[in-house]
Design an enzyme around this catalytic site. Sequence first.
Site, PDB file in Angstrom:
ATOM      1  N   HIS A  72      -5.109  -2.546   7.671  1.00  0.00           N
ATOM      2  CA  HIS A  72      -3.916  -2.009   8.340  1.00  0.00           C
ATOM      3  C   HIS A  72      -3.415  -0.757   7.619  1.00  0.00           C
ATOM      4  CE1 HIS A  72      -1.211  -4.861   5.786  1.00  0.00           C
ATOM      5  NE2 HIS A  72      -0.908  -3.643   5.420  1.00  0.00           N
ATOM      6  N   ASP A  84       7.307   2.581   7.198  1.00  0.00           N
ATOM      7  CA  ASP A  84       7.670   1.253   7.702  1.00  0.00           C
ATOM      8  C   ASP A  84       8.797   0.635   6.892  1.00  0.00           C
ATOM      9  OD1 ASP A  84       6.133   0.934   5.418  1.00  0.00           O
ATOM     10  OD2 ASP A  84       4.494  -0.105   6.409  1.00  0.00           O
ATOM     11  N   GLU A 127      -1.198  -3.636  12.295  1.00  0.00           N
ATOM     12  CA  GLU A 127      -2.173  -4.696  12.023  1.00  0.00           C
ATOM     13  C   GLU A 127      -3.368  -4.588  12.965  1.00  0.00           C
ATOM     14  OE1 GLU A 127      -1.976  -6.443   9.457  1.00  0.00           O
ATOM     15  OE2 GLU A 127       0.024  -7.276   9.082  1.00  0.00           O
ATOM     16  N   ASN A 131      -6.815  -6.016   5.316  1.00  0.00           N
ATOM     17  CA  ASN A 131      -7.455  -6.140   6.630  1.00  0.00           C
ATOM     18  C   ASN A 131      -7.569  -4.785   7.327  1.00  0.00           C
ATOM     19  OD1 ASN A 131      -4.836  -5.609   7.303  1.00  0.00           O
ATOM     20  ND2 ASN A 131      -4.430  -7.553   8.333  1.00  0.00           N
TER      21      ASN A 131
HETATM   22  C1  GLP Z   1       1.919  -3.069   2.877  1.00  0.00           C
HETATM   23  C2  GLP Z   1       2.443  -1.726   3.402  1.00  0.00           C
HETATM   24  C3  GLP Z   1       1.341  -0.725   3.542  1.00  0.00           C
HETATM   25  C4  GLP Z   1       0.515  -0.687   2.271  1.00  0.00           C
HETATM   26  C5  GLP Z   1      -0.108  -2.026   2.026  1.00  0.00           C
HETATM   27  C6  GLP Z   1      -0.982  -2.073   0.786  1.00  0.00           C
HETATM   28  O1  GLP Z   1       1.381  -3.842   3.874  1.00  0.00           O
HETATM   29  N1  GLP Z   1       3.125  -1.842   4.648  1.00  0.00           N
HETATM   30  O2  GLP Z   1       1.903   0.544   3.842  1.00  0.00           O
HETATM   31  O3  GLP Z   1      -0.459   0.305   2.384  1.00  0.00           O
HETATM   32  O4  GLP Z   1       0.934  -2.957   1.857  1.00  0.00           O
HETATM   33  O5  GLP Z   1      -0.184  -2.235  -0.341  1.00  0.00           O
HETATM   34  P1  GLP Z   1      -0.692  -2.030  -1.821  1.00  0.00           P
HETATM   35  O6  GLP Z   1      -0.774  -0.561  -2.037  1.00  0.00           O
HETATM   36  O7  GLP Z   1       0.378  -2.671  -2.671  1.00  0.00           O
HETATM   37  O8  GLP Z   1      -2.003  -2.715  -1.941  1.00  0.00           O
END
Ligand code: GLP
Length: 234
Positions: free
Chosen positions: A130, A62, A135, A128
């Site tokens: 995702h 993404d 989402e 949440n």
């Molecule tokens: C963002 C990214 C996800 C990631 C998530 C959790 O939303 N788009 O790909 O998994 O954050 O991030 P973190 O690993 O910093 O908790």
Amino acid sequence: MKIFKVSNSLEGGKVAFDLLKEKLAAGAQTLGLATGSSPIEFYKQIVASDLDFSDIRSINLDEYVGLSPENDQSYDYFMRQHLFNAKPFKETFLPNGLAEDLEAETKRYDSLIETYPIDLQILGIGRNGHIGFNEPGTPFDAKTQVVDLAENTIQANARFFERAEDVPRQALSMGISAIMSAKAIILMAYGAEKADAIYGMIHGEVTPDLPASVLQTHPEVYVIVDEAAASKLD
Ligand code: GLP
């Protein structure tokens, strides 16, 4: 799903790195990569290794809409900083969040994923549930799309930006169907704020309300969690 409980993200990064080595030895050519804090130790292991990626492609999950690659909060910047600068790949792909025609960009990304099927997909998970930026409510058959970020995702990401109004409201995200098409998947999660999402992902109903729950239906998923993220599992 195979679950690895580890004491911290350093240990988790090593477990993920060993899985990656196995897959590369077995001929993996295309990696699906993720940003966020969860895979950072994994990338450090790669950077410290003598593995060569000059024949390997990567396709990232993404990117924010509206941030240029020079913006230090863009995922393009993140990937260069944590991995690509130190370990050159044959080719690296991210969605272009600056594309004038975002719909056309989603199509370009889908055809890229079709051309280069993903051998190993790396994932984090949102609070949440995702995955990527898919989402809650995203259909499981979704392709790459422009996503309006959930309010709690915007808030979770706000810590990285100086001003609340700088936090992007939209992203381009690879769809759940592309994630599920990966031959194998490693998902990493650390910290108590991930405990509910991890519980739902593993033991909850398979439902778009918790996008990561779809992974219950994938044949080869490795989940790497610390004690806090695993605290609701048993
Ligand atoms: C963002 C990214 C996800 C990631 C998530 C959790 O939303 N788009 O790909 O998994 O954050 O991030 P973190 O690993 O910093 O908790």
